[in-house]
Design an enzyme around this catalytic site. Structure first.
Site, PDB file in Angstrom:
ATOM      1  N   HIS A 146       0.949   5.539   0.061  1.00  0.00           N
ATOM      2  CA  HIS A 146       0.034   6.056  -0.940  1.00  0.00           C
ATOM      3  C   HIS A 146      -0.960   7.067  -0.377  1.00  0.00           C
ATOM      4  O   HIS A 146      -1.555   7.829  -1.129  1.00  0.00           O
ATOM      5  CB  HIS A 146      -0.741   4.900  -1.582  1.00  0.00           C
ATOM      6  CG  HIS A 146      -1.655   5.335  -2.681  1.00  0.00           C
ATOM      7  ND1 HIS A 146      -1.195   5.922  -3.832  1.00  0.00           N
ATOM      8  CD2 HIS A 146      -3.005   5.319  -2.785  1.00  0.00           C
ATOM      9  CE1 HIS A 146      -2.226   6.223  -4.614  1.00  0.00           C
ATOM     10  NE2 HIS A 146      -3.323   5.874  -4.005  1.00  0.00           N
ATOM     11  N   CYS A 147      -1.140   7.093   0.947  1.00  0.00           N
ATOM     12  CA  CYS A 147      -2.205   7.924   1.520  1.00  0.00           C
ATOM     13  C   CYS A 147      -1.728   9.208   2.176  1.00  0.00           C
ATOM     14  O   CYS A 147      -2.125  10.301   1.771  1.00  0.00           O
ATOM     15  CB  CYS A 147      -3.008   7.111   2.541  1.00  0.00           C
ATOM     16  SG  CYS A 147      -3.962   5.766   1.812  1.00  0.00           S
ATOM     17  N   VAL A 148      -0.888   9.102   3.211  1.00  0.00           N
ATOM     18  CA  VAL A 148      -0.576  10.270   4.033  1.00  0.00           C
ATOM     19  C   VAL A 148       0.065  11.412   3.243  1.00  0.00           C
ATOM     20  O   VAL A 148      -0.339  12.556   3.389  1.00  0.00           O
ATOM     21  CB  VAL A 148       0.296   9.867   5.237  1.00  0.00           C
ATOM     22  CG1 VAL A 148       0.696  11.096   6.045  1.00  0.00           C
ATOM     23  CG2 VAL A 148      -0.476   8.900   6.130  1.00  0.00           C
TER      24      VAL A 148
END
Length: 418
Positions: free
Chosen positions: A259-261
């Site tokens: 979900h982040c990188v």
């Protein structure tokens, strides 16, 4: 009695926060719009990989309760907004879930409440988007209630660092807001780091993942170069990684997921572009990373042809389709793009992953094999996409099938590395 903490969004960020607050002795409630999430928690089931059913039982014993009814927020002393901030189908930042959640909070906002936003977003979100929505109630930030931004740092599957011992960045719209935020989080974590303002805290979160984004792209491109000129990139990285300063180890792979990188840098790029600034480093990294699944597909097709197999008549087994090793999370996994590329070439694709039961791409299921051994034995080629611990003991030569290793962990005479 009003809760000490109300968590809005009971997913990978919100549920661990709620658990930690329960451990700290706070009275905690949760709100989620998904009835399946709330019903599951009420029945003692965890839907988040790092929390087991025993954790949910302990939270329930401590008084935790969740509801789809936002009325559960009534009178909460602190409200933490932990909803996902993802991308639209066109790849643009999607703040819809965040603005919807903030409007819900506004509907139940009480004087004296601390509202802390943990969802990732571009610099200025707290002041320019969240604050006006909350102040539309007639209450004023810094006078009637307090507004803070404290970016989440949850790392699924990380057995070394937990929420408690990971330093927590906090910030506020006013000095008093920041003090209230620091006071709250000091109950939950060992170290609180106070940022100069909300924009600095928002930027810090984006920088953390932009750093990973760029460095993963660097080693991916290095892997492509090394393949071209006949260098063992894995050995080069092993040697470089022995330097005790000035070098942080990253490893090549089939692309980035989670979900982040793959998501957070898009927020920074879009915000910068809207202000006439181009993040050329991030643009270049995106180009490399977006191309990696296609490179895996081309390597797979090449290996099939070398073994005398027509890709259009081949069966390929993908091993490990989650985005991260030993984590049951498929969000933004590069496996999706690899499947699309293989299917476009006419390949029949199956998969094995110890952390998934169902894996579908564009609505079409990818058949699951009972074991890695069965998957390899029944395929013309196996592609190791994720280095789950279970795969590290596999005898890759036993099935007599070629294996394309995208993670640099498999050993065997029939193994070729990315």
């Amino acid at each position: 009695m009003p809760a000490d903490l109300a968590v809005v969004g009971l997913g990978y960020v919100g549920l661990p926060l709620a658990r930690r607050a329960c451990e700290a002795g706070l009275d905690v409630v949760g709100h989620d719009t998904d009835p399946a999430v709330v019903d599951g928690l009420a029945q003692g089931r965890s839907h988040v990989g790092d929390l087991g059913d025993r954790d949910i039982a302990a939270m329930t014993a401590a008084g935790f309760r969740a509801a789809t009814d936002p009325g559960i927020l009534t009178g909460a002393r602190t409200v933490a907004v932990c909803v996902p901030t993802g991308l639209t189908p066109s790849g643009e930042p999607d703040l819809g879930p965040l603005t919807s959640a903030v409007r819900t909070v506004a509907g139940w906002l009480s004087p004296g409440t601390l509202v802390s936003v943990e969802s990732t977003s571009h610099p200025g979100t707290t002041e320019e988007i969240v604050r006006p929505l909350l102040e539309a109630t007639g209450l004023r930030v810094g006078e009637d209630f307090h507004l803070a931004y404290s970016p989440e740092r949850i790392d699924p599957g990380n057995g070394r660092f937990s929420l408690r011992d990971t330093p927590k960045i906090v910030s506020g719209c006013t000095t008093l807001c920041a003090k209230h935020a620091a006071g709250f989080y000091e109950q939950l974590v060992d170290e609180v780091v106070v940022a100069r303002g909300t924009r600095e805290a928002e930027m810090a979160k984006l920088l953390e993942n932009a750093y990973r984004y760029v460095n993963i792209a660097l080693v991916d491109e290095a892997a492509l170069y090394c393949e071209r000129v006949g260098i063992d990139v894995w050995d080069a990285l092993r040697c470089a990684g022995t330097k005790p300063f000035g070098f942080a180890p990253f490893r090549p792979g089939p692309g980035v997921g989670g979900h982040c990188v793959p998501v957070d840098p898009r927020y920074l790029m879009a915000h910068a572009a809207a202000r006439g600034f181009s993040f050329r480093t991030l643009d270049a990294a995106r180009e490399v990373l977006d191309a990696m699944p296609g490179h895996v597909v081309e390597r797979a097709r090449g290996l099939l042809r070398r073994t005398g197999t027509d890709p259009a008549e081949a069966r390929v087994a993908l091993l490990g389709v989650t985005y991260k090793a030993d984590v049951a999370d498929l969000r933004e996994s590069p496996a999706y793009a690899v499947v699309r590329g293989l299917r476009a070439a006419g390949v029949r694709v199956v998969h094995h992953d110890p952390y998934t039961e169902d894996f579908a791409v564009d609505g079409v299921p990818v058949p699951r094999q009972a074991s890695a051994r069965e998957a390899v034995a029944g395929a013309d080629l196996a592609v190791l996409l994720q280095d789950h611990a279970e795969y590290r003991s596999v005898d890759w030569d036993a099935a007599g099938r070629p294996v394309l290793d995208t993670r640099g962990t498999a050993e065997g005479h029939r193994v070729e590395r990315l």
